[in-house]
Design an enzyme around this catalytic site. Structure first.
Site, mmCIF file in Angstrom:
data_model
loop_
_atom_site.group_PDB
_atom_site.id
_atom_site.type_symbol
_atom_site.label_atom_id
_atom_site.label_comp_id
_atom_site.label_asym_id
_atom_site.label_seq_id
_atom_site.Cartn_x
_atom_site.Cartn_y
_atom_site.Cartn_z
ATOM 1 N N THR A 184 0.856 -1.193 0.000
ATOM 2 C CA THR A 184 0.000 0.000 0.000
ATOM 3 C C THR A 184 0.886 1.235 0.000
ATOM 4 O OG1 THR A 184 -1.766 1.191 1.162
ATOM 5 C CG2 THR A 184 -0.205 -0.041 2.524
ATOM 6 N N HIS A 243 2.185 -11.240 14.458
ATOM 7 C CA HIS A 243 3.226 -11.759 15.339
ATOM 8 C C HIS A 243 2.922 -13.186 15.818
ATOM 9 C CE1 HIS A 243 6.876 -11.463 17.371
ATOM 10 N NE2 HIS A 243 6.672 -10.438 18.172
#
Length: 401
Positions: A320, A372
């Site tokens: 992006t 994560h």
């Protein structure tokens, strides 16, 4: 003979949508294959096409929620009416034919509210002098709005310079959220709630890429017909980094880790309807020109409302670019179920220490948001460093090192 105009099937996952815009007015003559309406769903925006020639009768107003298969209009294939305008230029005027307010189509009434153009002052080109959507658009774009004079050349009426102000005391306006915007909002919230999202940053010196573009831009344009942008470099750098750190090219599916062995990269595109992420397939096999061409094509389809479900399906990683809007730094949100997204930002000249000297370099901040639960900090940082190295020394992409 009457032919029903139905909302066409768009995929198993789409059951309804909002009829956002009629491209024709009630009573217009339509041609086979002509675009009739624009349908907004929670995934894409598509157009409905006429399946025969004839005069159309509208059954549903703009803004109505409709189901797949629902009848929204009928086409009388035996009747003849006025052809719907295909451009903003008004057709021949019929000054003696009044345009009664009771016969105004939903599209005309909506445009009257949005543009502050009074339909009674517009010469209608439709059946029986009815004001059509094309008449309203032409009046709104014209510096002067035609009046209802019976003279062959209508007397002009000044067009309001500004949009209609809010009613006195009105401090808020409300409108229903479109299905696409609602789905985007839902997916963004889910991404934040379902992933252990973390962002790591780095900065990249854009000197080498900018110099390369400057040196070969004219030759590239002459050969391909379009410019060499930054996105092809970053897409190639991402593919290189995914090969070096395959743990980023994976996603969680329940209790399983799915590792992808292909490189379909999504490119976020801002459209009037909201953010979309069309996917560029097999980026590892495409040339720089192939990537630039593919990005240009899907971005245009997205902005024009021509994007399909196939264009949005899949993707292992997303890029992006908030830099085109001037963003200095951001923390992009994951495009679930992907495990990482790379955010690009504005290029700004900054003083940098190079070999013990302070020099001015075009610098960009990079942001990698990742899940994560799946990607460890070491992998995320290494991935971002690999992208940085490839951009600062593009020959690495040629040598695959």
């Amino acid at each position: 003979m009457s032919l029903e105009v139905k909302i066409p099937p768009l995929g198993e996952s789409i059951s309804s949508g909002v009829l956002a815009t009629w491209h024709v007015a009630d009573g217009d003559t339509v041609k086979n294959g002509q675009a009739l309406f624009e349908l907004e769903t929670d995934k894409i925006t598509s157009e409905g096409l006429a399946e025969a020639d004839g005069v159309i009768s509208l059954k549903v107003e703009e803004g109505a929620e409709v189901k797949i298969g629902e009848v929204v209009a009928e086409i009388d294939t035996d009747a003849k009416g006025e052809t719907a305008p295909t451009s903003s230029a008004p057709a021949e005027e019929e000054p003696d034919a009044p345009a009664a307010e009771s016969t105004q189509s939903p599209a005309v009434r909506r445009l009257a509210e949005e543009t502050d153009v009074d339909p009674s002052t517009v010469e209608g080109t439709g059946k029986a002098g009815r004001v059509t959507k094309g008449d309203m658009l032409a009046a709104a774009k014209s510096p002067e709005t035609p009046s209802s004079s019976s003279a062959p050349t209508p007397a002009p009426k000044p067009q309001p310079a500004a949009a209609k102000p809010a009613a006195s005391g009105e401090r808020q306006t409300r409108k229903k959220m479109t299905p696409l915007r609602a789905k985007i909002a839902e997916r963004l919230v889910q991404a934040q709630q379902q992933a252990a999202m973390l962002t790591t940053f780095n900065e990249v010196d854009m000197s080498a890429v900018m110099e390369l573009r400057k040196k070969y831009q004219d030759v590239f344009v002459k050969k391909n017909g379009f410019k060499l942008g930054f996105m092809s470099f970053f897409t190639k750098a991402v593919v290189h980094a995914l090969k070096e750190v395959p743990g980023v090219n994976a996603m969680i599916d329940g209790k399983e880790i799915v590792t992808n062995n292909y490189y379909d990269v999504g490119v976020a595109v801002s459209t009037p309807k909201g953010l979309m992420v069309p996917v560029i397939r097999d980026c590892d096999t495409l040339s720089m020109a192939g990537i630039e061409s593919a990005i240009g094509e899907v971005a245009k389809r997205a902005r024009d409302g021509k994007i399909t479900l196939a264009d949005l399906d899949g993707g292992v990683f997303t890029i992006t670019n908030g830099g085109i809007f001037g963003s200095m730094l951001s923390t992009p949100i994951l495009n679930a179920p992907q495990s990482a997204i790379l955010g690009l930002h504005a290029i700004n000249e900054r003083p940098m220490a190079v070999n013990g000297e302070v020099v001015i370099r075009p610098m960009m901040y990079l942001a990698l948001s990742y899940d994560h639960r799946l990607v460890d900090g070491k992998e995320a940082v290494t991935f971002l460093v690999k992208v940085k190295e490839a951009i600062e020394d593009p020959t690495r992409l040629l040598l695959d090192i």
